[in-house]
Each structure stands twice: as structure tokens, then as C-alpha cells.
Scaffold this motif. Structure first.
Motif, PDB file in Angstrom:
ATOM      1  N   SER A  24       0.835  -1.198   0.000  1.00 34.03           N
ATOM      2  CA  SER A  24       0.000   0.000   0.000  1.00 34.03           C
ATOM      3  C   SER A  24       0.865   1.242   0.000  1.00 34.03           C
ATOM      4  O   SER A  24       2.044   1.217   0.356  1.00 34.03           O
ATOM      5  CB  SER A  24      -0.942   0.009   1.207  1.00 34.03           C
ATOM      6  N   GLY A  80      -6.018  -4.264   5.045  1.00 37.28           N
ATOM      7  CA  GLY A  80      -5.597  -2.949   4.572  1.00 37.28           C
ATOM      8  C   GLY A  80      -6.330  -1.784   5.195  1.00 37.28           C
ATOM      9  O   GLY A  80      -5.711  -0.765   5.567  1.00 37.28           O
ATOM     10  N   ARG A  90      -5.767   5.853   0.248  1.00 35.51           N
ATOM     11  CA  ARG A  90      -4.639   4.928   0.155  1.00 35.51           C
ATOM     12  C   ARG A  90      -4.829   4.021  -1.043  1.00 35.51           C
ATOM     13  O   ARG A  90      -5.951   3.658  -1.406  1.00 35.51           O
ATOM     14  CB  ARG A  90      -4.530   4.092   1.443  1.00 35.51           C
ATOM     15  N   PHE A  92      -3.907   0.303  -2.679  1.00 31.13           N
ATOM     16  CA  PHE A  92      -3.532  -1.051  -2.292  1.00 31.13           C
ATOM     17  C   PHE A  92      -3.237  -1.908  -3.521  1.00 31.13           C
ATOM     18  O   PHE A  92      -3.965  -1.831  -4.520  1.00 31.13           O
ATOM     19  CB  PHE A  92      -4.666  -1.721  -1.501  1.00 31.13           C
TER      20      PHE A  92
END
Length: 250
Positions: A24, A80, A90, A92
Motif C-alpha cells: 500500500s 488494509g 490509500r 492497495f
């Protein structure tokens, strides 16, 4: 349509990779200070691509956020999202074994998947009800019927009518094994259940008929009135202990 990230093909050098292989990268810092737990419900916007840049799903494109419990999604999301705080965005890179696999079910994408996720809200999961001190066996003040069903009133009700076996009832409940292992709870789901009393295990059919509306009662249900000593897959074995609150008789 959300455009595929420039680094969609593989995690870049500045991505962080966990021991499971989940990679990530922070896109935008959040304003929150708390991470969600594995049973918490989150509200997010997301877009997902295969590593060749094909968009396969996007709440952004639909224009509507989505909420779900973290323990009810693919493993890469469960892990995550726990890294994030509210307001954060974010990216991933989720390997196949944490997504849908290399040979997924029909309609699901295969291989490594890439998601951009924005976390809007965290709804904390309720704390599990405490394990009863007398979970191992019925105490001396429990009442035992001829069938072997034991019970004890935890708080009296405000009704006067007992349900019949053919009635539908609405209840909240939590169930433990005699070792104190919680195996099911409508309280944790925050969803009371409705069912006809003649369509459940015999211990429930008999026991709930002892109750009146508003009452809370603890039951020690022997195996022969529950799922037996060799139950079907997913069902608990042996004597079971339930705390039941009778909300309504329908």
C-alpha cells in the motif's frame, strides 16, 4: 470513469509491503487518529483495477459510498483498511491469495488487484457480551424442567403473556459453549431476530415459552435439545448456554 493509476501494474518502490504480501501507499493523509478494528463497519469510496489497468468496480463511478463490516470482505481489505484513518486515501496492491484468487468465482477479477480507497467513517463494533460466570454448568438456583432444560431469570419482564410454540417471537440473544466460547450473538450484530418457535432447536422451543415480554433469561440447553454431540458443520456441540431477551410476541 476513474483513470487507472500510473503504477497499476506493480507496487512502486515507495509502497509498504506487509508480511502477508499486501502492498500500500498513502495518497492523501487523513484527519482521524483511530484505525478501524477487524469487526468495525467502515464507509468508503473506492475504485478497483486489474494490473493491466482495467477498471472492474468503482463506487466513485456510481456516485455512492458503500458501508460494510471489515470481517465480511476479502482478506486484503480486512487487513488494509485497518491501516487507515478517516479522511485518508490509500492505494492497495492486493495479491491474488488475499483477493479472489487466480481462478475466481464467476464475475470476480483474477490475480493481483489494485484499489484506491478513501475512508469516510468508522462505526465501532459492539463489545462482545461478557461470558457468564456460571457458563460451565447450571447454578444451584437454576430451574430444571423434566426434559433437562435449565434456566434462570436475569431480569423480569413487563408482560403477562407467554408465547405458544406456534407463535413468532422477536428476541435478542447470545450463545456460548460451556467452555465460554461465544459462537453467535444478535447483540453483536445489533439485529434482533424473528422466528417461529416451532422452527428452532427444541431447547429454544421449550425455553422461550417460559418467558414473558421484556424478560431476560439464561438457558443451559443439553445437547439432545440443541445440535447434539456430533452436530452439522458450523453448529456447536454439546450443552449450549444462551442469554435471551424476549422483545415481542407476534
Amino acid at each position: 470513469m476513474p483513470a487507472a493509476p500510473a503504477d497499476v501494474a506493480a507496487p512502486p518502490a515507495d509502497a509498504i509491503t506487509s508480511p502477508t504480501g499486501l502492498a500500500s501507499k498513502l495518497i492523501e493523509a487523513g484527519t482521524g487518529t483511530e484505525n478501524p478494528g477487524p469487526a468495525d463497519t467502515v464507509t468508503v469510496h473506492y475504485s478497483g483495477w486489474t494490473t493491466d489497468g482495467k477498471l472492474f468496480d468503482s463506487s466513485v463511478e456510481r456516485g455512492k459510498t458503500i458501508s460494510f463490516p471489515l470481517n465480511g470482505v476479502i482478506a486484503g481489505w480486512t487487513e488494509g483498511l485497518q491501516l487507515m484513518v478517516t479522511g485518508e486515501k490509500r492505494r492497495f496492491w492486493i495479491p491474488a491469495n488475499l483477493a479472489y484468487g487466480e481462478n475466481p468465482r464467476r464475475g470476480a477479477p483474477a490475480g493481483m488487484l489494485v484499489f484506491d480507497v478513501e475512508l469516510f467513517e468508522i462505526k465501532k463494533a459492539p463489545e462482545p457480551p461478557p461470558v457468564p460466570e456460571d457458563v460451565a454448568a447450571p447454578p444451584a438456583d437454576a430451574i430444571t424442567t423434566a426434559s433437562g432444560l435449565a434456566s434462570k431469570v436475569l431480569s423480569p419482564g413487563n408482560g403477562s403473556r407467554h408465547p405458544k410454540a406456534t407463535d413468532q417471537v422477536e428476541v435478542h440473544y447470545t450463545g456460548w459453549t460451556t467452555a465460554g466460547e461465544l459462537f453467535d450473538s444478535s447483540v453483536l450484530r445489533d439485529e434482533p431476530v424473528v422466528f417461529p418457535l416451532n422452527r428452532v432447536i427444541a431447547g429454544w422451543t421449550e425455553g422461550v415459552q417460559l418467558m414473558v415480554g421484556g424478560e431476560k433469561r439464561r438457558f443451559w440447553i443439553p445437547a439432545n435439545l440443541a445440535y447434539g454431540t456430533n452436530p452439522p458443520p458450523g453448529a456447536p456441540a454439546g450443552m449450549l448456554v444462551f442469554d435471551v431477551e424476549l422483545l415481542d410476541i407476534l
